[in-house]
Design a protein around this motif. Structure first.
Motif, mmCIF file in Angstrom:
data_model
loop_
_atom_site.group_PDB
_atom_site.id
_atom_site.type_symbol
_atom_site.label_atom_id
_atom_site.label_comp_id
_atom_site.label_asym_id
_atom_site.label_seq_id
_atom_site.Cartn_x
_atom_site.Cartn_y
_atom_site.Cartn_z
ATOM 1 N N THR A 3 0.864 -1.181 0.000
ATOM 2 C CA THR A 3 0.000 0.000 0.000
ATOM 3 C C THR A 3 0.897 1.226 0.000
ATOM 4 N N LEU A 4 0.672 2.114 -0.945
ATOM 5 C CA LEU A 4 1.415 3.370 -1.030
ATOM 6 C C LEU A 4 0.504 4.500 -0.583
ATOM 7 N N PHE A 5 0.991 5.331 0.314
ATOM 8 C CA PHE A 5 0.229 6.483 0.787
ATOM 9 C C PHE A 5 0.608 7.713 -0.034
ATOM 10 N N ASP A 6 -0.419 8.391 -0.531
ATOM 11 C CA ASP A 6 -0.218 9.552 -1.403
ATOM 12 C C ASP A 6 -1.220 10.641 -1.020
ATOM 13 N N ILE A 7 -0.999 11.852 -1.514
ATOM 14 C CA ILE A 7 -1.859 12.997 -1.211
ATOM 15 C C ILE A 7 -2.788 13.257 -2.389
ATOM 16 N N PRO A 8 -4.100 13.271 -2.180
ATOM 17 C CA PRO A 8 -5.040 13.456 -3.289
ATOM 18 C C PRO A 8 -5.099 14.899 -3.770
ATOM 19 N N SER A 9 -5.556 15.059 -4.992
ATOM 20 C CA SER A 9 -5.781 16.381 -5.562
ATOM 21 C C SER A 9 -6.742 16.235 -6.731
ATOM 22 N N THR A 10 -7.135 17.341 -7.292
ATOM 23 C CA THR A 10 -8.032 17.292 -8.450
ATOM 24 C C THR A 10 -7.299 16.894 -9.719
ATOM 25 N N ILE A 11 -5.973 16.819 -9.652
ATOM 26 C CA ILE A 11 -5.162 16.478 -10.828
ATOM 27 C C ILE A 11 -4.423 15.155 -10.629
ATOM 28 N N GLY A 12 -4.859 14.359 -9.653
ATOM 29 C CA GLY A 12 -4.223 13.071 -9.414
ATOM 30 C C GLY A 12 -2.935 13.217 -8.629
ATOM 31 N N THR A 13 -2.025 12.260 -8.818
ATOM 32 C CA THR A 13 -0.773 12.324 -8.076
ATOM 33 C C THR A 13 0.091 13.468 -8.591
#
Length: 258
Positions: A3-13
């Motif tokens: 599982t990779l933790f990432d920060i969401p946004s309206t433009i994806g990663t």
């Protein structure tokens, strides 16, 4: 399964640091899933999974950040590893998945060169860092937007004292043009110090793609994503050094599975 933790946004990663780990996983062709975490929830989320801080703040307090991963055994369901920081993740994946291509060199001198480059690259984009952060704000979700704005404004007190949020920091057209010129000079001169990059090769040479290239690719995709592919900024950068950086990021497309 990882599982990779990432920060969401309206433009994806978008995060240049998370891109380093995405590139590493995709280059190794390791299956993973993504868990999106808003900025204010990063510390509590990582702590809940037993993931320690990726570093320390200037005051010595723990700094929780992404990328972070959890590697769980598919058969037993037990956590094999939980850690943060793109370099430490790359080291772990090279060791834990020996049948995949390595992203960090085994030669000590080359490894030192790669890690030194990775740690020092941030200096090249200092002139435009706050401008890029400000451009990023509208593309973050509301909880992350407010948190990010306050934290980055606090980080920038040395250069922009008295501002509590990024929105409050004024950048005139002239300020942006001067910052972009300084960034261009810094970026092209900084990377020109590496002979292989000047020759249009990967950091360690022809056919030797690795972590240092993912560091560069992360920065390029960060700028391309935040400003937009049709933006003046990205079109300008695509032409720097005879179009080398557009060619460079295009060469990483097969490892951009986000």
């Amino acid at each position: 399964m990882i599982t990779l933790f990432d920060i969401p946004s309206t433009i994806g990663t978008w995060s240049p640091n998370v891109w380093r780990t995405r590139f590493t996983l995709d280059y190794k062709n390791i299956l993973y899933k993504v868990e999106w975490v808003e900025y204010p929830d990063i510390a509590s989320t990582l702590q809940s999974h037993g993931i320690g801080p990726g570093g320390r703040k200037p005051d010595g307090s723990p700094y929780y950040s992404v990328p972070a991963i959890i590697d769980v055994d598919d058969e037993t369901g037990k956590v094999k590893k939980a850690l943060a920081d793109s370099v430490e993740i790359a080291k772990y994946l090279d060791e834990a998945y020996p049948d995949t291509p390595k992203v960090l060199p085994e030669d000590g001198k080359e490894l030192e060169s790669v890690l030194g480059f990775a740690n020092g690259l941030i200096r090249l984009w200092v002139p435009v860092f706050m401008i890029v952060c400000k451009a990023m704000l509208p593309q973050l979700h509301p909880p992350s937007r407010e948190f990010f704005s306050r934290v980055r404004a606090k980080d920038a007190q040395q250069f922009y004292p008295g501002y509590e949020t990024i929105e409050d920091i004024p950048f005139s057209k002239e300020d942006k043009e001067a910052a972009w010129k300084a960034f261009k000079d810094s970026f092209t001169k900084g990377l020109a110090a590496h002979e292989n990059l000047v020759q249009g090769k990967w950091f360690l040479g022809e056919g030797r793609i690795g972590f240092a290239d993912f560091v560069i690719g992360g920065v390029l995709l960060w700028l391309k994503t935040v400003f937009g592919e049709e933006s003046e900024e990205w079109k300008d950068m695509s032409q720097w050094d005879g179009g080398r950086w557009k060619t460079f990021v295009d060469g990483l497309k097969e490892y951009q599975k986000a």
